[in-house]
Design a protein around this motif. Sequence first.
Motif, short mmCIF file in Angstrom:
data_model
loop_
_atom_site.label_atom_id
_atom_site.label_comp_id
_atom_site.label_asym_id
_atom_site.label_seq_id
_atom_site.Cartn_x
_atom_site.Cartn_y
_atom_site.Cartn_z
N ALA A 1 -9.13 23.61 -11.37
CA ALA A 1 -10.11 22.80 -10.65
C ALA A 1 -10.23 23.33 -9.22
O ALA A 1 -9.39 24.11 -8.76
CB ALA A 1 -9.67 21.33 -10.64
N PRO A 2 -11.28 22.93 -8.47
CA PRO A 2 -11.57 23.55 -7.17
C PRO A 2 -10.43 23.54 -6.16
O PRO A 2 -10.15 24.58 -5.55
CB PRO A 2 -12.78 22.75 -6.67
CG PRO A 2 -13.48 22.34 -7.92
CD PRO A 2 -12.39 22.04 -8.90
N ASP A 3 -9.78 22.41 -5.94
CA ASP A 3 -8.73 22.37 -4.92
C ASP A 3 -7.57 23.29 -5.30
O ASP A 3 -7.05 24.03 -4.46
CB ASP A 3 -8.22 20.94 -4.73
CG ASP A 3 -9.22 20.06 -3.99
OD1 ASP A 3 -10.18 20.62 -3.40
OD2 ASP A 3 -9.06 18.83 -4.00
N ALA A 4 -7.16 23.24 -6.57
CA ALA A 4 -6.08 24.11 -7.02
C ALA A 4 -6.48 25.57 -6.97
O ALA A 4 -5.68 26.44 -6.62
CB ALA A 4 -5.65 23.73 -8.44
N ALA A 5 -7.74 25.86 -7.31
CA ALA A 5 -8.23 27.25 -7.26
C ALA A 5 -8.19 27.78 -5.83
O ALA A 5 -7.82 28.93 -5.59
CB ALA A 5 -9.64 27.32 -7.83
#
Length: 275
Positions: free
Chosen positions: A216-220
Amino acid sequence: MVATQSPSSQTWAETRGAKWRDQLDPMEAMLAPIDAPLIAALHLSDHLRIAEIGAGGGATTRAIAAAAPGSTIEGFDISPDLIGAAKARVGGVARFTLADVADFRPAERFDRLVSRFGVMFFEAPEHAFANLIQWLLPGGTLAFAVWGPGQDVAFMASVREAVAAVIDLPQPDPDAPGPCRYGDPSRLLALLEAAGFCDCAARTWRGDLQVGGGMAPDAAAEFLLASSSAAAPLADAGAREQARARERLAAVCAANLRDGIVWMPARVEIITATA
Protein backbone atom coordinates in the motif's frame (compact mmCIF):
# COMPACT_ATOMS: atom_id res chain seq x y z
CA MET A 1 27.32 5.97 7.04
CA VAL A 2 28.60 8.26 4.30
CA ALA A 3 25.80 9.26 1.95
CA THR A 4 26.50 8.89 -1.73
CA GLN A 5 24.53 9.37 -4.92
CA SER A 6 26.79 6.92 -6.74
CA PRO A 7 27.25 3.71 -4.74
CA SER A 8 30.47 1.94 -5.73
CA SER A 9 31.52 -1.68 -5.36
CA GLN A 10 33.23 -0.81 -2.08
CA THR A 11 30.09 0.93 -0.82
CA TRP A 12 28.15 -2.27 -1.53
CA ALA A 13 30.71 -4.31 0.38
CA GLU A 14 30.61 -2.02 3.40
CA THR A 15 27.05 -0.66 3.75
CA ARG A 16 24.67 -1.03 0.80
CA GLY A 17 24.78 -4.83 0.92
CA ALA A 18 23.48 -4.81 4.49
CA LYS A 19 20.66 -2.40 3.53
CA TRP A 20 19.71 -4.64 0.59
CA ARG A 21 19.77 -7.71 2.87
CA ASP A 22 17.39 -6.01 5.28
CA GLN A 23 14.92 -5.45 2.41
CA LEU A 24 15.42 -8.81 0.65
CA ASP A 25 11.88 -10.18 0.63
CA PRO A 26 10.11 -7.07 -0.73
CA MET A 27 13.03 -6.20 -3.04
CA GLU A 28 13.26 -9.63 -4.63
CA ALA A 29 9.49 -9.83 -5.00
CA MET A 30 9.51 -6.49 -6.83
CA LEU A 31 12.37 -7.45 -9.16
CA ALA A 32 11.16 -10.98 -9.91
CA PRO A 33 9.54 -10.08 -13.29
CA ILE A 34 12.97 -9.27 -14.73
CA ASP A 35 14.21 -12.83 -14.20
CA ALA A 36 12.19 -14.27 -17.10
CA PRO A 37 13.59 -12.06 -19.91
CA LEU A 38 17.08 -12.23 -18.42
CA ILE A 39 17.09 -16.03 -18.25
CA ALA A 40 15.56 -16.33 -21.72
CA ALA A 41 18.51 -14.32 -23.07
CA LEU A 42 20.93 -16.93 -21.67
CA HIS A 43 19.55 -19.74 -23.89
CA LEU A 44 20.08 -22.26 -21.12
CA SER A 45 20.29 -26.01 -21.46
CA ASP A 46 21.09 -28.86 -19.08
CA HIS A 47 24.47 -29.38 -17.43
CA LEU A 48 26.09 -25.97 -17.91
CA ARG A 49 28.57 -24.15 -15.71
CA ILE A 50 26.96 -20.81 -14.84
CA ALA A 51 28.40 -17.85 -12.93
CA GLU A 52 26.13 -15.18 -11.47
CA ILE A 53 27.61 -11.75 -10.76
CA GLY A 54 26.05 -9.83 -7.88
CA ALA A 55 23.95 -12.77 -6.73
CA GLY A 56 22.36 -10.79 -3.90
CA GLY A 57 19.95 -12.87 -1.85
CA GLY A 58 19.85 -15.69 -4.38
CA ALA A 59 16.38 -15.26 -5.89
CA THR A 60 17.67 -15.12 -9.47
CA THR A 61 20.01 -18.01 -8.67
CA ARG A 62 17.01 -20.12 -7.78
CA ALA A 63 15.25 -19.20 -11.02
CA ILE A 64 18.35 -20.07 -13.06
CA ALA A 65 18.63 -23.44 -11.34
CA ALA A 66 15.02 -24.23 -12.21
CA ALA A 67 15.65 -23.32 -15.87
CA ALA A 68 18.88 -25.34 -16.23
CA PRO A 69 18.51 -28.70 -14.46
CA GLY A 70 21.76 -30.42 -13.61
CA SER A 71 23.83 -27.30 -14.13
CA THR A 72 26.54 -26.11 -11.75
CA ILE A 73 25.85 -22.59 -10.54
CA GLU A 74 28.15 -20.33 -8.57
CA GLY A 75 26.96 -16.98 -7.29
CA PHE A 76 29.43 -14.19 -6.55
CA ASP A 77 28.90 -11.04 -4.50
CA ILE A 78 31.12 -8.42 -2.89
CA SER A 79 28.85 -8.09 0.16
CA PRO A 80 29.42 -10.58 3.01
CA ASP A 81 25.92 -9.79 4.28
CA LEU A 82 24.34 -10.85 0.98
CA ILE A 83 26.54 -13.93 0.59
CA GLY A 84 25.41 -15.04 4.04
CA ALA A 85 21.77 -14.43 3.16
CA ALA A 86 22.05 -16.30 -0.15
CA LYS A 87 23.63 -19.32 1.52
CA ALA A 88 20.88 -19.39 4.13
CA ARG A 89 18.04 -18.91 1.64
CA VAL A 90 19.01 -20.99 -1.41
CA GLY A 91 22.34 -22.61 -0.59
CA GLY A 92 21.10 -25.99 -1.73
CA VAL A 93 20.96 -25.04 -5.41
CA ALA A 94 24.28 -23.22 -5.83
CA ARG A 95 27.63 -22.38 -4.36
CA PHE A 96 28.15 -18.78 -3.21
CA THR A 97 31.53 -17.05 -3.12
CA LEU A 98 32.51 -13.73 -1.57
CA ALA A 99 34.62 -11.93 -4.16
CA ASP A 100 35.26 -8.66 -5.96
CA VAL A 101 34.66 -9.97 -9.48
CA ALA A 102 36.56 -7.05 -11.02
CA ASP A 103 39.78 -8.80 -9.97
CA PHE A 104 38.82 -12.34 -8.99
CA ARG A 105 39.69 -15.19 -11.37
CA PRO A 106 37.83 -18.52 -10.86
CA ALA A 107 39.68 -21.83 -11.04
CA GLU A 108 37.52 -23.01 -13.96
CA ARG A 109 35.78 -21.16 -16.76
CA PHE A 110 32.02 -21.01 -17.27
CA ASP A 111 29.57 -21.55 -20.14
CA ARG A 112 27.34 -18.66 -19.08
CA LEU A 113 27.76 -15.40 -17.20
CA VAL A 114 24.67 -13.66 -15.84
CA SER A 115 23.89 -10.65 -13.70
CA ARG A 116 20.70 -8.93 -12.64
CA PHE A 117 21.68 -5.35 -11.73
CA GLY A 118 25.18 -6.27 -10.58
CA VAL A 119 27.54 -4.71 -13.14
CA MET A 120 26.80 -0.98 -12.82
CA PHE A 121 28.99 -0.30 -9.79
CA PHE A 122 32.55 -1.07 -10.91
CA GLU A 123 35.00 1.73 -10.15
CA ALA A 124 37.06 0.72 -13.23
CA PRO A 125 34.63 -0.96 -15.64
CA GLU A 126 37.22 -1.37 -18.44
CA HIS A 127 39.37 -3.43 -16.09
CA ALA A 128 36.38 -5.38 -14.71
CA PHE A 129 35.00 -6.45 -18.09
CA ALA A 130 38.49 -7.34 -19.37
CA ASN A 131 38.71 -9.67 -16.38
CA LEU A 132 35.21 -11.10 -16.78
CA ILE A 133 35.80 -12.21 -20.36
CA GLN A 134 38.41 -14.55 -18.91
CA TRP A 135 35.65 -16.23 -16.90
CA LEU A 136 33.97 -17.58 -20.02
CA LEU A 137 34.91 -20.52 -22.20
CA PRO A 138 35.37 -19.64 -25.89
CA GLY A 139 31.88 -19.29 -27.32
CA GLY A 140 30.40 -18.79 -23.87
CA THR A 141 27.71 -16.13 -23.54
CA LEU A 142 26.58 -13.53 -21.05
CA ALA A 143 23.31 -11.81 -20.23
CA PHE A 144 23.22 -8.73 -18.00
CA ALA A 145 20.16 -6.80 -16.84
CA VAL A 146 20.80 -3.10 -16.22
CA TRP A 147 18.37 -0.30 -15.46
CA GLY A 148 17.31 2.05 -18.24
CA PRO A 149 17.50 5.85 -17.89
CA GLY A 150 16.47 7.12 -14.47
CA GLN A 151 13.42 8.93 -15.82
CA ASP A 152 12.18 5.60 -17.24
CA VAL A 153 12.44 3.80 -13.89
CA ALA A 154 9.54 5.38 -12.05
CA PHE A 155 10.27 4.25 -8.51
CA MET A 156 13.81 5.66 -8.70
CA ALA A 157 12.66 8.92 -10.28
CA SER A 158 9.91 9.29 -7.68
CA VAL A 159 12.29 8.93 -4.75
CA ARG A 160 14.70 11.43 -6.22
CA GLU A 161 11.95 13.97 -6.92
CA ALA A 162 10.50 13.63 -3.42
CA VAL A 163 13.86 14.08 -1.75
CA ALA A 164 14.98 16.91 -4.06
CA ALA A 165 11.78 18.81 -3.22
CA VAL A 166 12.83 19.19 0.42
CA ILE A 167 16.66 19.23 0.42
CA ASP A 168 19.40 20.08 -2.05
CA LEU A 169 20.32 16.93 -3.93
CA PRO A 170 23.37 16.85 -6.20
CA GLN A 171 22.95 15.65 -9.75
CA PRO A 172 24.31 12.13 -10.20
CA ASP A 173 27.50 11.80 -12.23
CA PRO A 174 26.55 9.74 -15.33
CA ASP A 175 30.08 8.31 -15.50
CA ALA A 176 30.20 7.24 -11.86
CA PRO A 177 29.04 3.91 -10.42
CA GLY A 178 25.28 3.95 -10.00
CA PRO A 179 22.09 2.05 -10.83
CA CYS A 180 21.33 3.92 -14.09
CA ARG A 181 24.93 4.21 -15.28
CA TYR A 182 24.12 2.24 -18.44
CA GLY A 183 20.68 3.71 -19.06
CA ASP A 184 22.13 4.38 -22.50
CA PRO A 185 23.14 0.78 -23.27
CA SER A 186 25.56 1.83 -26.00
CA ARG A 187 28.02 2.78 -23.26
CA LEU A 188 28.03 -0.76 -21.87
CA LEU A 189 28.13 -2.35 -25.32
CA ALA A 190 31.24 -0.29 -26.14
CA LEU A 191 32.92 -1.42 -22.93
CA LEU A 192 32.18 -5.07 -23.68
CA GLU A 193 33.47 -4.76 -27.24
CA ALA A 194 36.65 -3.11 -25.97
CA ALA A 195 37.12 -6.03 -23.57
CA GLY A 196 36.99 -8.48 -26.48
CA PHE A 197 33.37 -9.63 -26.47
CA CYS A 198 31.55 -10.03 -29.77
CA ASP A 199 27.89 -10.14 -30.87
CA CYS A 200 27.15 -7.44 -28.29
CA ALA A 201 23.49 -6.42 -28.30
CA ALA A 202 20.83 -4.75 -26.15
CA ARG A 203 17.10 -5.38 -25.97
CA THR A 204 14.70 -3.17 -24.03
CA TRP A 205 12.23 -4.65 -21.56
CA ARG A 206 9.42 -2.52 -20.18
CA GLY A 207 6.92 -3.53 -17.55
CA ASP A 208 5.16 -2.54 -14.34
CA LEU A 209 6.73 -3.56 -11.04
CA GLN A 210 4.87 -4.03 -7.75
CA VAL A 211 6.69 -1.71 -5.36
CA GLY A 212 7.93 -3.83 -2.48
CA GLY A 213 6.28 -6.87 -4.03
CA GLY A 214 2.77 -5.53 -3.38
CA MET A 215 2.52 -2.70 -0.85
CA ALA A 216 0.00 0.00 0.00
CA PRO A 217 1.15 3.64 -0.50
CA ASP A 218 2.50 4.45 2.97
CA ALA A 219 4.40 1.16 3.22
CA ALA A 220 5.68 1.55 -0.35
CA ALA A 221 7.03 5.03 0.45
CA GLU A 222 8.82 3.74 3.56
CA PHE A 223 10.30 0.85 1.57
CA LEU A 224 11.57 3.08 -1.22
CA LEU A 225 13.15 5.58 1.15
CA ALA A 226 14.82 2.78 3.12
CA SER A 227 16.28 1.10 0.04
CA SER A 228 17.28 4.00 -2.22
CA SER A 229 20.73 5.61 -2.20
CA ALA A 230 19.08 8.84 -3.39
CA ALA A 231 17.32 9.07 -0.04
CA ALA A 232 20.52 8.68 1.99
CA PRO A 233 21.06 12.47 2.45
CA LEU A 234 17.75 12.59 4.34
CA ALA A 235 19.51 10.90 7.25
CA ASP A 236 21.36 14.17 7.84
CA ALA A 237 18.26 16.33 7.44
CA GLY A 238 15.76 17.18 10.13
CA ALA A 239 12.66 15.23 11.06
CA ARG A 240 10.50 17.81 9.30
CA GLU A 241 12.30 17.31 5.97
CA GLN A 242 12.12 13.55 6.33
CA ALA A 243 8.39 13.70 6.96
CA ARG A 244 7.79 16.02 4.01
CA ALA A 245 9.72 13.74 1.64
CA ARG A 246 7.81 10.73 2.95
CA GLU A 247 4.48 12.48 2.44
CA ARG A 248 5.38 13.51 -1.11
CA LEU A 249 6.47 10.00 -2.01
CA ALA A 250 3.39 8.42 -0.42
CA ALA A 251 1.22 10.73 -2.56
CA VAL A 252 3.02 9.56 -5.71
CA CYS A 253 2.59 5.96 -4.61
CA ALA A 254 -1.14 6.57 -4.03
CA ALA A 255 -1.44 7.93 -7.57
CA ASN A 256 -0.02 4.62 -8.84
CA LEU A 257 -2.38 2.42 -6.84
CA ARG A 258 -4.19 -0.47 -8.52
CA ASP A 259 -6.28 -2.96 -6.54
CA GLY A 260 -4.62 -1.88 -3.30
CA ILE A 261 -1.06 -2.32 -4.66
CA VAL A 262 1.42 0.31 -5.86
CA TRP A 263 2.63 -0.38 -9.42
CA MET A 264 5.28 1.65 -11.21
CA PRO A 265 6.64 1.31 -14.75
CA ALA A 266 10.28 0.47 -15.36
CA ARG A 267 12.66 0.11 -18.27
CA VAL A 268 15.42 -2.50 -18.22
CA GLU A 269 18.08 -3.20 -20.82
CA ILE A 270 18.98 -6.86 -21.39
CA ILE A 271 22.57 -6.99 -22.64
CA THR A 272 23.98 -10.05 -24.42
CA ALA A 273 27.45 -10.87 -25.74
CA THR A 274 29.72 -13.79 -26.62
CA ALA A 275 33.31 -14.53 -25.60
